[in-house]
Write a protein that holds these residues in place. Structure first.
Motif, mmCIF file in Angstrom:
data_model
loop_
_atom_site.group_PDB
_atom_site.id
_atom_site.type_symbol
_atom_site.label_atom_id
_atom_site.label_comp_id
_atom_site.label_asym_id
_atom_site.label_seq_id
_atom_site.Cartn_x
_atom_site.Cartn_y
_atom_site.Cartn_z
ATOM 1 N N UNK A 537 0.828 -1.205 0.000
ATOM 2 C CA UNK A 537 0.000 0.000 0.000
ATOM 3 C C UNK A 537 0.866 1.259 0.000
ATOM 4 N N UNK A 538 0.387 2.262 -0.668
ATOM 5 C CA UNK A 538 1.099 3.539 -0.731
ATOM 6 C C UNK A 538 0.511 4.514 0.286
ATOM 7 N N UNK A 539 1.247 5.579 0.555
ATOM 8 C CA UNK A 539 0.809 6.674 1.423
ATOM 9 C C UNK A 539 0.377 6.162 2.803
ATOM 10 N N UNK A 540 1.209 5.350 3.426
ATOM 11 C CA UNK A 540 0.928 4.887 4.787
ATOM 12 C C UNK A 540 1.095 6.063 5.732
ATOM 13 N N UNK A 541 0.054 6.333 6.521
ATOM 14 C CA UNK A 541 0.078 7.488 7.412
ATOM 15 C C UNK A 541 -0.833 7.191 8.595
ATOM 16 N N UNK A 542 -1.340 8.215 9.277
ATOM 17 C CA UNK A 542 -2.236 8.000 10.403
ATOM 18 C C UNK A 542 -2.486 9.270 11.158
ATOM 19 N N UNK A 554 -3.922 4.045 4.831
ATOM 20 C CA UNK A 554 -3.127 3.719 3.643
ATOM 21 C C UNK A 554 -4.010 3.825 2.398
ATOM 22 N N UNK A 555 -3.397 3.726 1.268
ATOM 23 C CA UNK A 555 -4.119 3.742 -0.013
ATOM 24 C C UNK A 555 -4.300 2.305 -0.472
ATOM 25 N N UNK A 556 -5.543 1.837 -0.688
ATOM 26 C CA UNK A 556 -5.766 0.433 -1.047
ATOM 27 C C UNK A 556 -5.047 0.036 -2.336
ATOM 28 N N UNK A 557 -4.686 -1.240 -2.429
ATOM 29 C CA UNK A 557 -4.028 -1.783 -3.623
ATOM 30 C C UNK A 557 -5.104 -2.094 -4.673
ATOM 31 N N UNK A 558 -4.949 -1.664 -5.929
ATOM 32 C CA UNK A 558 -5.950 -1.947 -6.960
ATOM 33 C C UNK A 558 -6.132 -3.454 -7.153
ATOM 34 N N UNK A 559 -7.320 -3.843 -7.602
ATOM 35 C CA UNK A 559 -7.654 -5.256 -7.753
ATOM 36 C C UNK A 559 -6.711 -5.970 -8.705
ATOM 37 N N UNK A 560 -6.302 -5.282 -9.799
ATOM 38 C CA UNK A 560 -5.452 -5.954 -10.781
ATOM 39 C C UNK A 560 -4.055 -6.236 -10.247
ATOM 40 N N UNK A 610 3.863 0.047 9.803
ATOM 41 C CA UNK A 610 4.048 -0.408 8.433
ATOM 42 C C UNK A 610 2.881 -1.317 8.063
ATOM 43 N N UNK A 611 2.585 -1.382 6.757
ATOM 44 C CA UNK A 611 1.445 -2.153 6.275
ATOM 45 C C UNK A 611 1.919 -3.078 5.165
ATOM 46 N N UNK A 612 1.648 -4.379 5.314
ATOM 47 C CA UNK A 612 1.989 -5.357 4.299
ATOM 48 C C UNK A 612 0.739 -5.926 3.656
ATOM 49 N N UNK A 613 0.909 -6.889 2.736
ATOM 50 C CA UNK A 613 -0.210 -7.485 2.006
ATOM 51 C C UNK A 613 -0.063 -9.006 2.003
ATOM 52 N N UNK A 614 -1.208 -9.687 1.713
ATOM 53 C CA UNK A 614 -1.188 -11.138 1.577
ATOM 54 C C UNK A 614 -2.372 -11.558 0.716
ATOM 55 N N UNK A 615 -2.344 -12.778 0.214
ATOM 56 C CA UNK A 615 -3.496 -13.420 -0.415
ATOM 57 C C UNK A 615 -3.386 -14.923 -0.160
ATOM 58 N N UNK A 616 -4.192 -15.705 -0.851
ATOM 59 C CA UNK A 616 -4.195 -17.150 -0.614
ATOM 60 C C UNK A 616 -2.867 -17.809 -0.950
ATOM 61 N N UNK A 709 7.668 3.203 1.167
ATOM 62 C CA UNK A 709 8.445 4.311 1.697
ATOM 63 C C UNK A 709 9.928 4.120 1.460
ATOM 64 N N UNK A 710 10.727 4.887 2.213
ATOM 65 C CA UNK A 710 12.184 4.856 2.043
ATOM 66 C C UNK A 710 12.815 4.104 3.205
ATOM 67 N N UNK A 711 14.015 3.575 2.951
ATOM 68 C CA UNK A 711 14.756 2.856 3.970
ATOM 69 C C UNK A 711 15.744 3.749 4.683
#
Length: 882
Positions: A537-542, A554-560, A610-616, A709-711
């Motif tokens: 996800x982009x633009x992780x904030x709070x 955060x900004x959701x990840x597009x379906x594609x 931080x925000x990560x992603x997952x699927x099946x 983001x940046x490291x």
């Protein structure tokens, strides 16, 4: 009578015989050949002859083809029935067609080659199933042996022939009408190119000349005037002449008189005063005196023509002008010619001002009389392009206007012409993308719905009756990236495969992600590949929650980009400085926030999130890069450029994917928090930073970044840019044309103490009608170029050092030279106290050596006032000018 073509009707019109490897129609004889007759060939054949000019046709009687029933012919080797001559002479520029066809069973294959091993150029065309070899625009290199081979399984046969080249005589140098006095000698030179070598003869009034010494020439009609006559002038030869302010003009006056007399000029009622003839010797220093307004005389230079002196007064020197004598210092230089009379009587004026406008009269006189002709010189304002050269950056589909605004003399019509990558733009074609806008005083061009193919250089050329100008604009077009290249699928198993590719052109739009789709024989169309998601996800904030709430957005990840079902988010957070992470799963793929409640959290407590992603298929990248690049190095390339290199992080791991690197740099006089930022895209290992100050120390640090983001920062490195390039430009630039060579010379540029040493020079040259120059580099202070001298050239010279390119010389314009030898001097960049300029045009040809005349010289001089003395001193910078 036009060229005839032959064709054959099979049975009924419009069923024509189609030529292939088995059937052939000769365009030399008109005959139809069938290599191997088959049952389908049985029928009636009618010959049709067509005149290509009148398009009229005639037909012959039908000819039946019947199969014999007494047997079947067995296989036999090829028998060549159509062949080309053993020797064929072809004129330059024509198209030649060689025919070759054979009968045989099986049907023979026809091949062509040159026995001398010379390959066929791309212009050669083999058509009609190899039965015809066509060579368009025949040239000398096309001459030679040719061979045709017919081959089948029973054997082969070959025919050979030779093409010879010939070219009719073409005059490359013609005699011109001349006027000579009685008892004068006349030498006419005339050259012709031809193949084979031509013979020459002269005719006078249509009758062959035999008593003259003939050096050879193709027949040319000439008019020779050697009778006594009083001067005559064409009253229309002067009329009105237009010129631009600051330019040059030639007012023609070519009187006819015999013997040759004197030619003088008047402006209004005032006579233009001539200087005396001059002859240059090897004298190094000369001293002479001249009164104010008198013609200058140096008894050390011989030339054919006259030179006038025109003074440009300055108000602050009016009192000094009253002095009877002036001291003038002459130097060999590059100042422009002011006024001179050519051998044919024409008047040349250079560096024109408004004061030069007026009525000019040419007066020709000899012992038999006087003739005169007058004309008006009108001086116009110069045409100046007011638009600035620029670079435009546009996106596909946009419309853009490229300006071409001019300031010009309102009495002159102006013509605007546009070129795209040096090719003329024909408005109304090109799919309607280009349109002229702006009216009569502007030549702006609009590009509608711009496409990627429209990227390049656009040149606006402005033309009036007296001058021309041009300006170039570079257009960058950004658009969607092209498809990836070299796609490969490896390591295929029952459930997985490894896909790799190379990036295609990004069209100035950097690629940040790839979408992989797959299909199978059982699927309905293309579907997104089910893989571990790689996009975070982009633009992780709070922030913004109530008391004891930690709000993470955060900004959701597009379906594609979710790469399959079961997509969700993994949210991790910890107090700033803490060691352990707390995690929570957000199962909705459309979610954009997570709220953590804990009454023990004090207000305004900072957290690291931080925000990560997952699927099946598994978990994807989780957060920004955690490591910094190592082995960061920096080296200076020039006074304004440094190159930074580093060891990259692993491009892709199971938890993160690097998108590029961010460089921050600042000088010793700046603060780190004001550092400039530059980003790279992709897995690069180096970058060049430009636009830096010379002789300056810069600090640089590096960090990786991805979509999250940046490291962390790398270690800081420093580098010092090189000393600046030379500020002085090349001076005393001279040019010399000899036949087809242009020789340039200039003084060595000496760098100042704080500048880089000169390592060489870069010479840029182009024809005046071209927009893009050619570049040659040299380590010496001279350069020889092989260029045709019948073109105008614009040349600039730059010194090159380790600090980069230095200041350029002033633009040098070398005019079209109609003689075999000429010398010139280029203008200096600095302002000179110049008030008078002189120039002598001289030339020397090798073919005139036997006439025992002196070679002539071309040089120019300027003088400056020195009120301390009352003499003219002349100092030539070189002892031997010629």
């Amino acid at each position: 009578m036009g060229e005839l073509t032959f064709s054959w009707i099979f049975n009924e019109y419009p069923s024509f015989v189609k030529q292939d490897t088995r059937r052939f129609v000769s365009q030399k004889t008109g005959s139809l050949y069938i290599a191997k007759v088959e049952p389908s060939d049985v029928g009636n054949y009618t010959c049709v002859v067509t005149n290509t000019v009148t398009q009229s046709r005639v037909q012959g009687p039908p000819t039946p083809l019947i199969l014999r029933s007494d047997g079947i012919m067995g296989e036999y080797e090829p028998k060549i029935e159509v062949q080309f001559p053993e020797v064929l002479a072809v004129a330059k520029g024509l198209t030649v067609k060689l025919e070759c066809f054979a009968l045989g069973n099986p049907v023979p294959a026809i091949t062509w080659r040159r026995p001398d091993g010379v390959p066929f150029p791309r212009k050669v065309d083999v058509s009609k199933s190899s039965g015809v070899l066509e060579i368009p625009y025949f040239q000398q290199e096309d001459a030679g042996p040719y061979e045709c081979t017919a081959e089948n399984s029973r054997g082969k046969n070959t025919v050979k022939g030779r093409l010879s080249f010939y070219a009719p005589p073409h005059l490359v140098e013609k005699p011109q009408d001349v006027q000579k006095a009685i008892d004068e000698s006349l030498l006419w030179e005339c050259k012709a190119s031809a193949k084979p070598k031509p013979s020459y003869r002269w005719l006078k009034n249509g009758e062959l000349l035999e008593s003259f010494e003939i050096l050879g020439c193709t027949s040319v009609s000439l008019r020779i005037v050697m009778a006594e006559c009083l001067p005559t002038l064409n009253s229309e030869s002067l009329a009105q002449t237009l010129a631009r302010q600051g330019g040059d003009v030639l007012i023609e006056c070519r009187p006819r008189m015999s013997p040759r007399g004197m030619i003088s000029w008047r402006k209004g009622k005032e006579a233009l005063r001539e200087s005396h003839s001059l002859v240059l010797t090897s004298t190094h220093n000369l001293e002479l005196e001249v009164g104010e307004g008198q013609g200058l005389s140096l008894n050390t230079l011989r030339y054919t023509g006259s030179v006038f002196v025109r003074e440009r007064e300055r108000e602050e020197e009016e009192e000094e002008e009253e002095r009877e004598n002036q001291r003038i210092a002459f130097q060999a230089s590059s100042i422009m010619i002011i006024v001179s009379v050519l051998d044919n009587g024409s008047l040349r004026i250079s560096n024109i001002t408004k004061l030069d406008a007026g009525l000019y009269t040419c007066v020709a006189r000899n012992q038999f009389g006087v003739a005169s002709s007058a004309g008006t010189l009108v001086v116009k304002e110069p045409t100046i392009i007011t638009s600035k050269a620029m670079q435009l950056d546009v996106t596909v589909g946009e419309s853009v206007v490229i300006p071409c605004q001019v300031s010009r003399d309102p009495s002159l019509d102006v013509r605007f012409t546009w070129f795209f990558n040096e090719q003329l733009i024909n408005f109304g074609s090109h799919g309607g993308y280009f349109e002229k806008v702006g009216g009569t005083s502007a030549g702006d061009i609009m590009i509608r719905n711009i496409q990627l193919r429209h990227a390049g250089r656009y040149t606006c050329a402005v033309q009036t009756k007296v001058d021309s100008a041009s300006i170039a604009t570079d257009v960058v077009v950004r658009g969607p990236p092209d498809p990836p290249l070299d796609i490969k699928v490896d390591e295929v198993t029952e459930t997985t495969s490894f896909v790799s590719w190379s990036p295609g052109p990004d069209n100035h739009s950097p690629v940040f992600a790839y979408n992989i789709q797959i299909r199978s024989p059982f699927s309905l169309g293309w579907q997104a590949a089910k893989t571990v998601p790689r996009t975070t996800p982009a633009r992780v904030s709070g922030g913004g929650g109530s008391r004891s709430e930690l709000v993470i957005t955060w900004e959701p990840v597009p379906e594609e980009l979710q790469c399959g079902p079961g997509f969700g988010y993994v949210v991790a957070f910890r107090p700033l400085g803490g060691q352990s992470w707390m995690q929570a799963a957000v199962t909705s793929p459309d979610a954009s926030r997570y709220i953590f409640k804990n009454e023990s959290i004090p207000p305004f407590s900072p957290f690291h999130v931080k925000v990560g992603v997952y699927n099946n298929k598994g978990e994807g990248p989780f957060g920004s890069p955690s490591r910094a690049p190592s082995r960061v190095r920096a080296k200076s390339l020039s006074a304004s450029e440094v190159e930074v290199s580093w060891k990259p992080l692993p491009w892709s791991t199971s938890r993160t994917r690097i998108m590029g690197y961010e460089l921050r740099y600042w000088s010793t006089k700046d603060r780190p928090d004001t550092a400039s930022v530059m980003r790279t895209v992709g897995n690069r290992t180096s970058a060049v930073i430009r636009g830096l100050d010379p002789s300056s120390t810069y600090y640089i640090k590096l960090k990786a970044y991805n979509s999250a983001g940046v490291g962390p920062d790398s270690a800081v490195v420093n580098v010092t840019t090189k000393r600046p390039p030379p500020s002085q430009s090349p001076v005393k630039v001279t040019w010399n044309t000899t036949d087809s060579k242009l020789i340039l010379k200039w003084d060595h540029v000496k760098s100042l103490e704080n500048e880089s040493e000169v390592m060489g020079y870069k010479v840029m040259y182009k024809q005046s009608r071209q927009s893009r120059p050619s570049v040659v580099e040299t380590n010496s202070t001279s350069l020889e170029l092989s260029l045709p001298v019948d073109e105008d050239y614009i040349i600039q010279i730059k010194p090159v050092s380790e600090g980069g390119e230095g200041s350029s010389s002033k633009q040098i314009t070398i005019p079209r030279i109609a003689v075999a030898h000429a010398i010139g001097f280029a203008p200096e960049r600095k302002a000179l106290p110049v008030v008078v300029t002189l120039a002598l045009y001289c030339t020397w040809r090798e073919q005139y050596k036997h006439l025992q005349v002196d070679p002539l010289v071309f040089f120019s001089m300027f003088y400056k006032r020195d009120s301390s003395e009352g003499k003219i001193s002349s100092r030539f910078l070189k002892e031997d000018v010629c």
